[in-house]
Design a protein around this motif. Structure first.
Motif, short mmCIF file in Angstrom:
data_model
loop_
_atom_site.label_atom_id
_atom_site.label_comp_id
_atom_site.label_asym_id
_atom_site.label_seq_id
_atom_site.Cartn_x
_atom_site.Cartn_y
_atom_site.Cartn_z
N UNK A 48 8.25 -12.63 10.63
CA UNK A 48 9.58 -12.16 11.30
C UNK A 48 9.91 -11.67 12.67
N UNK A 49 8.62 -10.31 12.84
CA UNK A 49 9.02 -10.35 14.27
C UNK A 49 7.84 -10.11 15.28
N UNK A 50 6.51 -11.39 14.78
CA UNK A 50 5.11 -10.71 15.33
C UNK A 50 4.26 -9.87 15.91
N UNK A 51 4.78 -8.83 15.16
CA UNK A 51 4.23 -7.49 15.30
C UNK A 51 2.79 -7.45 14.54
N UNK A 52 2.12 -6.61 14.78
CA UNK A 52 0.73 -6.80 13.89
C UNK A 52 0.37 -5.37 13.59
N UNK A 53 0.08 -5.59 12.28
CA UNK A 53 -0.07 -4.48 11.84
C UNK A 53 -1.43 -4.60 10.74
N UNK A 54 -1.99 -3.46 9.93
CA UNK A 54 -2.45 -2.98 8.99
C UNK A 54 -2.07 -3.40 7.71
N UNK A 55 -3.40 -4.61 6.43
CA UNK A 55 -2.98 -4.19 5.47
C UNK A 55 -3.30 -3.40 4.53
N UNK A 56 -3.77 -3.03 3.74
CA UNK A 56 -4.56 -2.26 3.04
C UNK A 56 -4.50 -1.90 1.46
N UNK A 57 -5.57 -2.95 1.08
CA UNK A 57 -4.70 -3.54 -0.39
C UNK A 57 -6.46 -3.55 -1.14
N UNK A 58 -5.47 -2.69 -2.31
CA UNK A 58 -5.25 -2.13 -3.37
C UNK A 58 -5.43 -2.66 -4.57
N UNK A 59 -7.17 -2.32 -5.31
CA UNK A 59 -6.57 -2.95 -6.96
C UNK A 59 -5.69 -2.08 -7.56
N UNK A 60 -4.87 -2.62 -7.84
CA UNK A 60 -3.76 -2.11 -9.45
C UNK A 60 -4.28 -1.76 -10.41
N UNK A 61 -4.55 -1.08 -10.86
CA UNK A 61 -4.95 -0.65 -12.40
C UNK A 61 -3.70 -0.94 -13.43
N UNK A 62 -4.62 -1.99 -14.31
CA UNK A 62 -3.26 -2.17 -15.53
C UNK A 62 -3.19 -0.92 -16.16
N UNK A 113 4.00 4.43 7.02
CA UNK A 113 3.66 3.16 5.91
C UNK A 113 4.74 2.63 6.71
N UNK A 114 4.58 0.65 6.64
CA UNK A 114 5.88 0.38 6.29
C UNK A 114 6.74 -0.28 5.91
N UNK A 115 5.42 -0.96 4.27
CA UNK A 115 6.06 -1.30 3.29
C UNK A 115 4.94 -1.68 2.18
N UNK A 116 5.85 -1.38 0.75
CA UNK A 116 5.15 -1.00 -0.87
C UNK A 116 4.66 -2.46 -0.71
N UNK A 117 3.96 -3.45 -1.37
CA UNK A 117 4.34 -4.75 -1.96
C UNK A 117 2.85 -4.83 -3.22
N UNK A 118 3.67 -5.19 -4.42
CA UNK A 118 2.66 -5.23 -5.44
C UNK A 118 2.85 -6.66 -5.88
N UNK A 119 1.37 -6.58 -6.39
CA UNK A 119 1.25 -8.34 -7.23
C UNK A 119 0.61 -7.78 -8.79
N UNK A 120 0.43 -8.98 -9.75
CA UNK A 120 0.14 -8.08 -10.89
C UNK A 120 -1.56 -7.58 -10.43
N UNK A 121 -2.72 -7.87 -9.51
CA UNK A 121 -3.28 -7.30 -9.78
C UNK A 121 -4.04 -6.15 -8.57
#
Length: 440
Positions: free
Chosen positions: A41-55, A86-94
């Protein structure tokens, strides 16, 4: 829950959650991968840190040892020009995704490794920025515990950004005991009292431990090598406990004295943040106002602009204040939603609210100053702080439609909780001109 796009080091998904286009792989930590990305939406460059989500089983609390929980809990408290945001936190199933500032200059470690030690003037500037970030973190009850050049990033202007709060400890209360007992960190940068572990029955001060690490970093900036190093781990520990180091001959006497006070193996006599700010080498070229400014956070320019140009919030924007809609709140293990912030609404004019804040703050001997109104939805922002610039409380007033406003108190350390609870909150909750103070 949105469908997850597969994220792989070699073939990352092009777009995740409809908002972020993943780019090149930046690096891998002990528990996460980091990618460059673009916010569509903004065109800004960000970094995304990806963690495994423990069940975990339903109702099972998150473990305090999970680095992503520590990192989210720490970064949601921090808003500073020299700390990765930290701009945003997102999560999927894993997986859990942390959307962070992208520091285009890379790691300070790589800069030293590739170009050698910086000049004394540049080392001083970087150390100013490091102490500014560390002092602010401590005032917000956050202790990093893994400060090292690999966790210090540089932006495109060459300014410092402290990153990787995976080992951070959080003070549970603004005024409570903050002695810690967990052994953590990187051996060559860790303080002697952390190395003592279980033998240190009373725990250790997280602030003093961070100051030791800052001393090692300053030594590396000046010398280009570590003050304590040995291939044998036990020999390394003995050197750290003795605190004996040899500064390079080109280091001036003032700098040597500061490094010796930073690398004092006794935390009781180790220099404090206030001592660093007054140190002759550190303070060179800074007046009293500039030293105090090092402790101050940058006014937040990165919050979503709800209605740019409108200057007011509506009911939908008010809903966005709810911690229940902030995914990061789900990961704040051991904290309540209002541990460092509280909000209420008022029909009082903004200037009356701020006059009351100024009266109460100055009555306690604090400095009260207005900040620039850089966010269009913020009607006013006032900071109460100690003479050395340490944050006590930030008061922000957000306009709502119909003459209503939201008052937000963001508490700092060093008595911020007590000041809000015992002085400021009772004063503000008394109607100043016939208005009402309903709770949010």
């Amino acid at each position: 829950m949105m469908a997850e796009s597969t994220v792989d080091e070699k073939t990352p998904a092009k777009v995740i959650f409809g908002n972020y286009e993943l780019g090149r792989f930046l690096g891998r930590g002990s528990s996460a991968k980091v990618y460059q990305a673009r916010h569509l939406p903004s065109g800004d460059s960000v970094a995304i840190k990806v963690f495994p989500n423990p069940r975990r089983p339903a109702g099972h609390p998150a473990s305090a040892s999970d680095s992503f929980i520590r990192e989210i809990s720490a970064l949601r408290r921090l808003r500073h020009r020299h700390i990765v945001r930290l701009h945003e936190v997102l999560a999927s199933r894993s997986k859990v995704y942390l959307v962070l500032d992208h520091a285009k200059g890379g790691e300070l470690f790589s800069r030293i490794e590739n170009h050698g030690r910086p000049s004394e003037a540049l080392a001083r500037r970087l150390f100013h920025q490091l102490i500014s970030a560390v002092a602010y973190s401590h005032s917000r009850g956050v202790f990093h515990r893994d400060l090292k050049p690999e966790n210090l990033l540089l932006d495109e202007a060459g300014d410092l950004k402290v990153a990787d709060f995976g080992f951070a400890a959080l003070r549970r209360s603004s005024d409570g005991d903050h002695l810690l007992r967990t052994q953590c960190g990187t051996p060559t940068y860790v303080s002697p009292e952390i190395l003592m572990g279980k033998r240190l029955t009373d725990g250790y001060d997280g602030a003093k431990a961070d100051i030791w690490s800052c001393g090692v970093i300053l030594f590396v900036l000046v010398a280009g090598y570590l003050p304590f190093n040995d291939s044998n781990l036990m020999s390394l520990y003995r050197k750290i406990h003795r605190g004996r180091h040899r500064c390079p001959r080109w280091a001036p006497p003032d700098l040597r004295r500061l490094i010796a006070r930073l690398l004092d193996p006794d935390p009781a006599t180790r220099i404090s943040i206030d001592g660093i700010l007054r140190d002759p080498w550190f303070a060179q070229g800074l007046d009293a106002d500039q030293r105090a400014a090092l402790m101050r956070p940058l006014v937040d320019e990165q919050k979503p602009q709800h209605h740019a140009g409108a200057g007011q919030l509506n009911a939908f924007d008010l809903i966005a204040f709810s911690p229940g809609l902030d995914l990061s709140g789900f990961f704040a293990e051991g904290e309540t939603a209002d541990s460092d912030r509280e909000r209420f609404t008022t029909f009082e004019p903004v200037d009356r609210v701020l006059d009351q804040v100024e009266r109460v703050g100055k009555g306690e001997g604090f400095v009260v100053r207005k900040e620039k109104e850089e966010e269009k939805e913020v009607a006013a922002s006032t900071v109460v702080e100690r003479q050395n610039g340490e944050l006590i409380v930030r008061v922000e007033v957000y306009r709502l439609a119909g003459g209503v406003a939201v008052v937000e108190l963001e508490k700092g350390g060093g008595g911020g909780g007590a000041f809000c609870r015992e002085k400021l909150r009772p004063a503000l909750c008394q109607p100043l001109g016939g208005g009402r103070w309903p709770q949010v």
